[in-house]
Design a protein around this motif. Structure first.
Motif, mmCIF file in Angstrom:
data_model
loop_
_atom_site.group_PDB
_atom_site.id
_atom_site.type_symbol
_atom_site.label_atom_id
_atom_site.label_comp_id
_atom_site.label_asym_id
_atom_site.label_seq_id
_atom_site.Cartn_x
_atom_site.Cartn_y
_atom_site.Cartn_z
ATOM 1 N N ASP A 33 0.809 -1.221 0.000
ATOM 2 C CA ASP A 33 0.000 0.000 0.000
ATOM 3 C C ASP A 33 0.844 1.273 0.000
ATOM 4 O OD1 ASP A 33 -2.365 -1.522 0.068
ATOM 5 O OD2 ASP A 33 -2.367 -1.557 2.251
ATOM 6 N N GLY A 34 1.951 1.258 -0.728
ATOM 7 C CA GLY A 34 2.765 2.459 -0.858
ATOM 8 C C GLY A 34 3.568 2.854 0.362
ATOM 9 N N ARG A 35 3.733 1.962 1.313
ATOM 10 C CA ARG A 35 4.543 2.282 2.503
ATOM 11 C C ARG A 35 6.010 2.406 2.098
ATOM 12 N NH1 ARG A 35 1.028 -1.820 4.240
ATOM 13 N NH2 ARG A 35 -0.459 -1.114 5.803
ATOM 14 N N PRO A 36 6.645 3.558 2.341
ATOM 15 C CA PRO A 36 8.042 3.735 1.940
ATOM 16 C C PRO A 36 8.998 2.735 2.586
ATOM 17 C CG PRO A 36 7.058 5.844 2.477
ATOM 18 C CD PRO A 36 6.064 4.780 2.875
ATOM 19 N N SER A 37 8.694 2.269 3.787
ATOM 20 C CA SER A 37 9.590 1.346 4.494
ATOM 21 C C SER A 37 9.468 -0.100 4.015
ATOM 22 C CB SER A 37 9.326 1.394 6.002
ATOM 23 O OG SER A 37 7.994 1.013 6.285
ATOM 24 N N ARG A 38 8.498 -0.368 3.172
ATOM 25 C CA ARG A 38 8.245 -1.726 2.708
ATOM 26 C C ARG A 38 9.468 -2.295 1.993
ATOM 27 N NH1 ARG A 38 4.111 -5.258 4.128
ATOM 28 N NH2 ARG A 38 3.675 -6.665 2.422
ATOM 29 N N GLY A 39 9.962 -3.434 2.454
ATOM 30 C CA GLY A 39 11.091 -4.103 1.824
ATOM 31 C C GLY A 39 12.451 -3.493 2.137
ATOM 32 N N GLN A 40 12.495 -2.538 3.048
ATOM 33 C CA GLN A 40 13.741 -1.847 3.359
ATOM 34 C C GLN A 40 14.438 -2.384 4.612
ATOM 35 O OE1 GLN A 40 14.973 0.479 1.307
ATOM 36 N NE2 GLN A 40 13.157 0.642 0.025
ATOM 37 N N CYS A 41 13.868 -3.390 5.283
ATOM 38 C CA CYS A 41 14.376 -3.772 6.606
ATOM 39 C C CYS A 41 15.795 -4.335 6.581
ATOM 40 C CB CYS A 41 13.429 -4.718 7.330
ATOM 41 S SG CYS A 41 13.263 -6.353 6.603
ATOM 42 N N ALA A 42 16.128 -5.185 5.641
ATOM 43 C CA ALA A 42 17.455 -5.803 5.631
ATOM 44 C C ALA A 42 18.538 -4.763 5.380
ATOM 45 C CB ALA A 42 17.528 -6.917 4.594
ATOM 46 N N THR A 43 18.365 -3.962 4.339
ATOM 47 C CA THR A 43 19.370 -2.947 4.033
ATOM 48 C C THR A 43 19.473 -1.923 5.164
ATOM 49 O OG1 THR A 43 17.751 -1.708 2.719
ATOM 50 C CG2 THR A 43 19.204 -3.216 1.528
ATOM 51 N N THR A 44 18.343 -1.554 5.734
ATOM 52 C CA THR A 44 18.334 -0.554 6.810
ATOM 53 C C THR A 44 18.978 -1.096 8.073
ATOM 54 O OG1 THR A 44 16.374 0.528 5.893
ATOM 55 C CG2 THR A 44 16.843 0.905 8.239
ATOM 56 N N ARG A 105 26.789 -9.174 10.295
ATOM 57 C CA ARG A 105 26.301 -9.706 9.027
ATOM 58 C C ARG A 105 26.704 -8.782 7.899
ATOM 59 N NH1 ARG A 105 25.462 -14.748 10.068
ATOM 60 N NH2 ARG A 105 23.855 -15.168 11.549
ATOM 61 N N SER A 106 26.738 -9.328 6.726
ATOM 62 C CA SER A 106 26.918 -8.536 5.520
ATOM 63 C C SER A 106 25.809 -8.944 4.564
ATOM 64 C CB SER A 106 28.302 -8.778 4.915
ATOM 65 O OG SER A 106 28.454 -10.136 4.595
ATOM 66 N N PRO A 107 25.496 -8.066 3.633
ATOM 67 C CA PRO A 107 24.410 -8.409 2.712
ATOM 68 C C PRO A 107 24.758 -9.619 1.845
ATOM 69 C CG PRO A 107 25.338 -6.231 2.230
ATOM 70 C CD PRO A 107 26.086 -6.788 3.379
ATOM 71 N N SER A 108 23.737 -10.378 1.483
ATOM 72 C CA SER A 108 23.939 -11.467 0.529
ATOM 73 C C SER A 108 24.355 -10.846 -0.796
ATOM 74 C CB SER A 108 22.644 -12.252 0.343
ATOM 75 O OG SER A 108 21.674 -11.428 -0.281
ATOM 76 N N SER A 109 24.845 -11.651 -1.698
ATOM 77 C CA SER A 109 25.271 -11.100 -2.989
ATOM 78 C C SER A 109 24.102 -10.403 -3.690
ATOM 79 C CB SER A 109 25.862 -12.186 -3.870
ATOM 80 O OG SER A 109 24.930 -13.227 -4.081
ATOM 81 N N ALA A 110 22.902 -10.937 -3.563
ATOM 82 C CA ALA A 110 21.737 -10.313 -4.194
ATOM 83 C C ALA A 110 21.357 -9.004 -3.508
ATOM 84 C CB ALA A 110 20.548 -11.275 -4.174
ATOM 85 N N GLY A 111 21.650 -8.887 -2.222
ATOM 86 C CA GLY A 111 21.302 -7.676 -1.476
ATOM 87 C C GLY A 111 22.419 -6.663 -1.396
ATOM 88 N N GLU A 112 23.576 -6.982 -1.945
ATOM 89 C CA GLU A 112 24.736 -6.080 -1.851
ATOM 90 C C GLU A 112 24.482 -4.740 -2.533
ATOM 91 O OE1 GLU A 112 28.379 -4.583 -0.799
ATOM 92 O OE2 GLU A 112 27.580 -6.494 -0.118
ATOM 93 N N GLN A 113 23.944 -4.748 -3.740
ATOM 94 C CA GLN A 113 23.741 -3.494 -4.462
ATOM 95 C C GLN A 113 22.734 -2.594 -3.751
ATOM 96 O OE1 GLN A 113 22.633 -3.756 -8.588
ATOM 97 N NE2 GLN A 113 22.973 -1.578 -8.912
ATOM 98 N N PRO A 114 21.553 -3.092 -3.333
ATOM 99 C CA PRO A 114 20.629 -2.215 -2.598
ATOM 100 C C PRO A 114 21.250 -1.643 -1.318
ATOM 101 C CG PRO A 114 19.481 -4.182 -3.327
ATOM 102 C CD PRO A 114 20.939 -4.399 -3.611
#
Length: 128
Positions: A33-44, A105-114
């Motif tokens: 529903d347009g929440r800006p925080s949606r999907g940002q938890c791992a990188t944040t 922890r460090s980001p997974s290879s797929a999460g490294e760029q974000p």
């Protein structure tokens, strides 16, 4: 880096989020529903850990009886919990199986760029 308050860091992190800094499935994002925080938890959470130290917390995200992913947030010195993305959850979503991750922890290879995009934006905005 200049000492910053948590409120200043939070404001900069929130203003740095974008579709290119999220790390989540398309189905999960579609329910946001347009929440800006949606999907940002791992990188944040990884960014907050790099700035403030501490441990990561992780819990499974349950929706309609199914585990559909995980949610990350931070615990810093003094057992203070910081969750800049808690507001991403919609009706019917809940956190279960909460646990603490005590190794860095460090980001997974797929999460490294974000993660790198978010980190670069935040560091530039904080002026360090």
């Amino acid at each position: 880096m200049t000492t910053r308050t948590l409120a200043e860091i939070e404001a900069v992190v929130r203003s740095s989020w974008g579709p290119d800094t999220s790390f989540a499935t398309a189905d999960y994002m579609a329910r946001g529903d347009g929440r800006p925080s949606r999907g940002q938890c791992a990188t944040t959470a990884l960014l907050v850990q790099s700035l403030l130290g501490g441990d990561l917390m992780v819990a499974d995200v349950e929706f309609e009886g199914r585990i559909e992913g995980v949610h990350y947030w931070n615990v810093i010195s003094g057992e203070v919990e910081i969750d800049l993305t808690r507001d991403q959850f919609g009706p019917g979503e809940s956190l279960v199986n909460q646990r603490r991750v005590t190794t860095p922890r460090s980001p997974s290879s797929a999460g490294e760029q974000p993660f790198q995009l978010l980190r670069d934006r935040v560091v530039a905005a904080l002026g360090s």
